[in-house]
Write a protein that holds these residues in place. Structure first.
Motif: not given
Ligand code: GDP
Ligand code: FE
Ligand code: FE
Ligand code: FE
Length: 194
Positions: A57-60, A91-98, A112-117, A122-133
């Motif tokens: 929900f918050v990714h964008d 920016w909206h991912g990497i800086v969007g976390t701010y 925050l990492t899932a939004v950032r990525r 990214d080279t390393e991605m957690t399950m949440l990172d992959k889910i949001v991506f």
């Protein structure tokens, strides 16, 4: 739409109201669909469904923050100054976390990492990172050549979905003669062969 746990002192309704106020209707509806798709991918991959739904929900959240505000935050906060050579797509991912930390008070590092990525991967991605991506890429409102294949692959194997998206995005960016953010290439080099 409601979030059982918000990872924030703000309530579910407050998070939803702030998100709505920060973007147009079209973007808000995309975020709702990403949230629902993230929930579905979480269930399939045995991840916390409520956490995935909130992250989706918050990714964008910061996609439509004015350019001047981004430049100010990049200059004043501890961000890589090379980011000033990029644009809101990056920016909206990497800086969007701010802005998510500052406005929504969400400080959970996994979210925050899932939004950032979520834009570059990214080279390393957690399950949440992959889910949001992947939820961002295949949500039901997406319509591009290959989206049905992307959905099929992702629901069968989320890692293969990540590789598919990175290849697809690179092809699209090269076709348009867009610059490629180095992290997107680094991610492709890892996930294309997995
Ligand atoms: P959205 O925010 O839901 O529209 O989706 P994304 O956050 O995934 O992507 C935002 C935009 O960034 C899309 O137009 C992507 O094609 C673009 N994008 C993704 N990776 C890169 C990159 O490495 N370089 C550039 N210039 N754009 C990228
Ligand atoms: Fe995005
Ligand atoms: Fe994405
Ligand atoms: Fe998105």
């Amino acid at each position: 739409l409601t979030f059982k746990k918000t990872y924030s002192p703000l309530s579910s309704d407050e998070i939803i109201a702030k998100e709505k106020a920060n973007m147009d209707k079209k973007r808000f509806e995309h975020c709702v669909r990403v949230s629902e798709t993230a929930r579905k991918l979480a269930k399939l991959n045995h991840y916390d469904e409520d956490k995935a739904a909130l992250a989706g929900f918050v990714h964008d959240y910061a996609k439509q923050v004015p350019v001047e505000e981004y430049c100010k935050v990049i200059k004043e906060q501890d961000f890589d100054k090379d980011l000033l050579n990029w644009n809101r797509a990056i920016w909206h991912g990497i800086v969007g976390t701010y802005f998510i930390e500052h406005d929504l008070k969400i400080r959970d590092p996994e979210i925050l990492t899932a939004v950032r990525r979520h834009t570059t991967g990214d080279t390393e991605m957690t399950m949440l990172d992959k889910i949001v991506f992947m939820a961002d890429f295949i949500e039901p409102g997406r319509d591009f050549p290959g989206v049905d294949e992307a959905r099929k692959i992702t629901y069968a194997n989320i890692d293969e979905g990540v590789g598919y998206q990175l290849a697809h995005t690179l092809e699209f960016l090269v076709e348009k003669r867009n610059r490629i953010y180095p992290r997107t290439i680094a991610a492709y080099n890892v996930w294309s062969t997995k």
